[in-house]
Scaffold this motif. Structure first.
Motif, PDB file in Angstrom:
ATOM      1  N   SER A 152       0.842  -1.208   0.000  1.00  0.00           N
ATOM      2  CA  SER A 152       0.000   0.000   0.000  1.00  0.00           C
ATOM      3  C   SER A 152       0.873   1.253   0.000  1.00  0.00           C
TER       4      SER A 152
ATOM      5  N   ASN B   9       2.565   1.811  -3.375  1.00  0.00           N
ATOM      6  CA  ASN B   9       1.629   2.345  -4.373  1.00  0.00           C
ATOM      7  C   ASN B   9       1.060   3.707  -3.992  1.00  0.00           C
TER       8      ASN B   9
ATOM      9  N   TYR C 170      -0.899   4.517  -1.566  1.00  0.00           N
ATOM     10  CA  TYR C 170      -2.265   4.528  -1.044  1.00  0.00           C
ATOM     11  C   TYR C 170      -2.264   5.097   0.378  1.00  0.00           C
TER      12      TYR C 170
END
Length: 599
Positions: A50, A53, A55
């Motif tokens: 996460s 990326n 996020y």
């Protein structure tokens, strides 16, 4: 909750900054309410993915607390996430087969250059690693105003049940004697106990529950409940083991039978709506009163004794508990375990008997889940009547394997789980633990007793006593500090060692028989030598009273223990303290600070 807006600080901190704080041991974990470290490697990878990326990740909640080291940060929510970040950086797991590049940050490069962290391969692209360490983790920091304040924040944060299981919420921050017994016994049996309630995040990995055979922590498959197919790995993560322990503690402490249910557990903890303080606390008050009458430590000691006896029986049988009880292994057998355990408790503790025929007992228990114990199918409520009926039935079958106890010192028989926990606690509080394979050289040409090594043990114990007020320090003879030493011991005495986690239990049986006739004469020699050491009469008496022989399966080990007094301990007219595994003399200009610790 009475947290004013001005008390809160919400900000983002880069992973690089967080790692620097981690190295300085700024982050604390309070095991009184904080859940276990139980994320699997796969869950850690998913969280790092996460971050890779970009996020958003959940906010980490910290409380700024005052400690003897100054202001530190207690993790209220986000321990698993923080551990995932730090363990990824420190090469404990990879993502897509590649490891964090230690040359990305100055801190990790320095540790790499010093050999304290070894770079694993293949190495993740440095540009990607740079993006990871620049990632801002959202933090919320508030000023604590006492333990109850932090407990209340923790409870409210998790009151929706989205983060913690029901049992974790019951235990979280609970300060009753009942909760304390359940907490201590559960961690003792799992093996993730710690000597102190407050640990730094850096130490937590040593008692983390992992799904892999790593160099640290406890493999979930080796934990008693999972190894014996009593509780599944996932149920252990949800603290179902603590529910079983809580059930049994309540049954033992209360003089009347008690049905088992989620509602009863809530009442035992006085757990309910924390905005409404009118929750019926009658049952929790009753169990507290009974525990006070019996004594908390006696209950823990008795239950641990029965656990150790049961572990010995299972070990001799060569089977798991589940395969011993059933012809074909069954799922969800925690209630069958309770019946067996409470039947043994009735005979061993309540009737003061001892097992006189283990082979016959194993035969009685063989397929007892199919033949002797008859429980209604399903979960939900478990009536006190059914529980008592099945306990009595099993007692009737196995009672011919027991007779009046001849043991003068029951404590000698309850050291399996206690000993394993001393080993694990040394991982998080190295200062208070020391291990020696023996007091005779493993070299064939040198068979003399090593008096200097024994004197150093006593000196080390006095240094342990000076490290913390009200501390207990241990030195255990019969444990090798590395595998090479254990193999040397095995080669000399032709006796296989027992490996537990990262420890190697050799025992002193062979050494005692070879050089001192038997273990009792060896023990007597060491007891007499204590009296000749240049320490205070108080410390001579304390160490002499706390030296003991304990049996870990077929290995006899000698445990020397010291308890801090009301003033610093002295060795040869000097004061020493211990930092990690190193002993240093206290300089005269630091005497004042040393004595202040004992005020």
């Amino acid at each position: 909750m009475n947290v004013e807006a001005k008390d809160l600080s919400i900000k983002g901190e880069s992973i690089q900054t967080l790692y620097g704080s981690f190295l300085s041991k700024a982050f604390l974990v309070n095991r009184r309410y904080q859940r276990k470290l139980v994320w699997t490697v796969e869950e850690k990878r998913s969280f790092i993915d996460s971050i890779v990326n970009g996020y958003p990740v959940p906010l980490v909640l910290l409380a700024e607390v005052k400690t003897e080291k100054g202001r530190q940060l207690e993790i209220i929510d986000g321990m698993q996430r923080m551990n995932a970040i730090m363990s990824f950086i420190e090469q404990e797991f990879d993502i897509d087969g590649k490891f964090f590049d230690l040359d990305t940050m100055a801190d990790t490069k320095l540790l790499k250059d010093k050999g304290e962290i070894i770079q694993k391969t293949e190495v993740l692209d440095r540009g990607l690693c740079a993006n990871i360490v620049r990632y801002n983790v959202p933090l919320s920091v508030f000023q604590e105003s006492g333990k109850s304040h932090i407990d209340e924040v923790f409870r409210r944060l998790n009151s929706g049940g989205r983060h913690l299981s029901k049992q974790e919420l019951r235990q979280a921050g609970a300060v009753s004697k009942f909760a304390s017994i359940v907490r201590k016994l559960s961690s003792n049996i799992r093996g993730d106990s710690s000597a102190l309630d407050i640990l730094d995040l850096n130490s937590m990995k040593n008692i983390s529950i992992t799904n892999k055979n790593l160099e640290y922590g406890i493999c979930v498959s080796d934990i008693f409940w999972v190894k014996n197919n009593i509780i599944s790995k996932e149920d252990l993560r949800q603290s179902k083991d603590e529910e079983v322990i809580a059930d049994m503690v309540a049954w033992i402490a209360l003089d009347k039978g008690l049905r088992s249910s989620s509602e009863i557990l809530n009442q035992l903890y006085g757990y309910g709506d924390y905005d409404n303080k009118s929750t019926d606390a009658a049952l929790s008050s009753q169990v507290e009163l009974q525990i006070q009458k019996i004594n908390e430590e006696i209950i823990i000691s008795n239950i641990q004794l029965v656990f150790d006896k049961l572990i010995e029986v299972i070990n001799i049988s060569g089977k798991t508990f589940n395969s011993l009880l059933f012809d074909n292994q069954q799922a969800k057998i925690a209630r069958y375990f309770q019946v067996v355990f409470l039947a043994l408790y009735k005979l061993l503790i309540e009737e003061n008997l001892d097992i006189i025929d283990r082979t016959k007992l194993i035969k009685h228990l063989d397929k007892a889940g199919d033949k002797t114990i008859s429980l209604a199918a399903g979960g939900g409520n478990w009536s006190a009547k059914e529980k008592q009926t099945q306990i009595n039935a099993l007692c009737g079958v196995i009672s011919d394997c027991f007779d009046k106890s001849q043991a003068n010192d029951p404590a000698r028989n309850q050291w399996i789980t206690k000993f394993e926990n001393i080993l694990m606690q040394s991982s998080t509080e190295q200062t208070l633990y020391d291990f020696k394979v023996g007091l005779h050289s493993l070299a064939k040409e040198d068979n003399a007793f090593n008096q200097d090594a024994f004197s150093k043990i006593i000196k080390t114990l006095t240094a342990m006593a000076n490290t913390l007020p009200k501390a207990s320090g241990y030195c255990i003879i019969g444990v090798a500090d590395n595998e090479n030493t254990a193999k040397s011991h095995e080669k000399k005495y032709n006796l296989k060692y027992i490996k537990y986690s990262k420890f190697f239990v050799t025992g002193v049986n062979s050494e005692a028989e070879k050089y001192h006739t038997d273990i009792d004469k060896y023990f007597t020699k060491l007891s007499h030598l204590i009296k000749n050491e240049p320490i205070s009469e108080r410390d001579k008496d304390n160490i002499s009273r706390n030296i003991s022989i304990v049996n870990y399966f077929d290995k006899a080990v000698i445990v020397l223990k010291i308890e801090s007094g009301d003033k610093p301990s002295v060795y040869q007219g000097k004061y020493f303290v211990r930092h990690g595994s190193n002993i240093s003399e206290v300089a005269p200009e630091n005497f004042s600070e040393l004595f202040q610790r004992f005020q």
